[in-house]
Design a protein around this motif. Structure first.
Motif, short mmCIF file in Angstrom:
data_model
loop_
_atom_site.label_atom_id
_atom_site.label_comp_id
_atom_site.label_asym_id
_atom_site.label_seq_id
_atom_site.Cartn_x
_atom_site.Cartn_y
_atom_site.Cartn_z
N LYS A 83 -0.35 -44.47 97.02
CA LYS A 83 0.31 -43.47 97.86
C LYS A 83 0.39 -42.14 97.12
CE LYS A 83 4.97 -44.66 96.28
NZ LYS A 83 6.33 -45.08 96.70
N ARG A 84 0.64 -41.10 97.90
CA ARG A 84 0.83 -39.77 97.31
C ARG A 84 2.27 -39.65 96.83
NH1 ARG A 84 -1.73 -34.26 99.54
NH2 ARG A 84 -0.74 -32.79 98.11
N HIS A 85 2.43 -39.21 95.59
CA HIS A 85 3.76 -39.17 94.98
C HIS A 85 4.40 -37.79 95.16
CE1 HIS A 85 2.89 -43.05 93.20
NE2 HIS A 85 1.75 -42.56 92.73
N GLU A 86 5.67 -37.82 95.55
CA GLU A 86 6.39 -36.57 95.77
C GLU A 86 6.55 -35.78 94.48
OE1 GLU A 86 10.74 -35.08 97.50
OE2 GLU A 86 10.04 -37.14 97.85
N ASN A 87 6.80 -36.50 93.39
CA ASN A 87 6.96 -35.85 92.08
C ASN A 87 6.09 -36.59 91.07
OD1 ASN A 87 7.85 -34.98 89.48
ND2 ASN A 87 9.80 -34.34 90.36
N VAL A 92 4.59 -40.43 86.60
CA VAL A 92 3.82 -40.64 85.37
C VAL A 92 4.77 -40.88 84.19
CG1 VAL A 92 2.14 -39.64 83.78
CG2 VAL A 92 1.89 -39.27 86.23
N PHE A 93 5.96 -40.27 84.24
CA PHE A 93 6.94 -40.52 83.18
C PHE A 93 7.25 -42.01 83.05
CE2 PHE A 93 11.39 -41.34 82.10
CZ PHE A 93 11.47 -40.79 80.83
N VAL A 178 7.51 -35.28 75.05
CA VAL A 178 8.95 -35.44 75.27
C VAL A 178 9.38 -36.87 74.91
CG1 VAL A 178 9.06 -33.65 77.02
CG2 VAL A 178 8.70 -36.01 77.73
N MET A 179 8.48 -37.85 75.07
CA MET A 179 8.82 -39.21 74.66
C MET A 179 9.03 -39.27 73.15
SD MET A 179 6.65 -42.74 74.79
CE MET A 179 5.82 -42.21 73.29
N CYS A 201 14.64 -39.81 76.39
CA CYS A 201 13.38 -39.21 76.84
C CYS A 201 13.60 -38.30 78.04
CB CYS A 201 12.37 -40.31 77.17
SG CYS A 201 11.80 -41.25 75.74
N ARG A 202 14.45 -38.72 78.97
CA ARG A 202 14.73 -37.88 80.14
C ARG A 202 15.47 -36.61 79.72
NH1 ARG A 202 13.19 -39.31 84.87
NH2 ARG A 202 12.63 -41.47 85.32
#
Length: 217
Positions: A83-87, A92-93, A178-179, A201-202
């Motif tokens: 599916k197409r991802h909104e974000n 991917v994170f 960032v990870m 990480c977030r």
């Protein structure tokens, strides 16, 4: 009210056995040195047979440095492309944490001890880090190729006016960075859990985007 799904008895036993192998292996290697610890030593401390050892891990080297990175499974690929991802960054994170972060789901402090010991082992035994970085780069390239495949399947989903492979490299590079930032903060926690690791990480992602305003065009 949703009830959190509990792992089966078999899965709980599997996790405990793997944790016992990793816990005793990393402890012994730091105490005695990598070359002075045998698989038999690890099995004796963990209370398992040599056959069980190889049912859970590939080698003494792999249990010492851990499965630091892995390629997306067929199921992960299909779910990502379905599916197409909104974000795309958020989606991917989650993949980056799964592929490059700690794979242990234990909420005990033992998992944190194992990760910290492995970091120290890689410092003391740089020859083992070759495997670590080889897997890391293989997984990174695999994820980049998956994102390119996603862009090709879902036209118009790119955010940059760049070729698909360049945007994929930018996304993966940002999230791995960032990870690693989050990992450094996590390592300073005395009893950091996997949930703490993800939170760090977030936080690093948020800090990165907050700093964006400081860059000139």
């Amino acid at each position: 009210m949703d009830i959190e799904e509990q792992p089966s008895l078999r899965e709980t036993k599997r996790q405990k056995t793997l944790e016992a192998i990793e816990d005793n292996a990393t402890r012994l290697i730091l105490e005695r040195g990598f070359d002075n610890v045998t698989i038999e030593d690890i099995c004796a401390e963990a209370g398992i047979s040599k056959r069980t050892f190889f049912n859970y891990v590939e080698s003494k080297e792999s249990v010492a440095i851990g499965h630091t990175a892995k390629l997306p499974t067929d199921e992960e690929r299909e779910a990502f492309l379905a599916k197409r991802h909104e974000n795309i960054i958020d989606t991917v994170f989650d993949l980056v944490i799964n592929l490059f972060g700690n794979h242990d789901n234990s909420k005990s402090g033992v998992a944190g001890d194992i990760m910290r010991r492995r970091k120290e082992i890689r410092v003391k035994h740089p020859e083992l880090a070759v495997q670590h970085f080889a897997r890391f780069h293989q997984a990174r390239e695999g994820l980049e190729h998956l994102i390119v495949e996603y862009f090709e399947k879902w036209p118009g989903s790119q955010h940059l006016d760049e070729p698909a492979d360049r945007e994929a490299i930018a996304i993966v590079g940002l999230l791995i960075s960032v990870m690693l930032q989050g990992s450094r903060e996590w390592h300073d926690m005395p009893q950091g859990t996997q949930a703490d690791f993800q939170a760090c990480c977030r936080k690093a992602i948020k800090n990165t985007f907050l700093l964006r305003g400081g860059f000139s065009e």
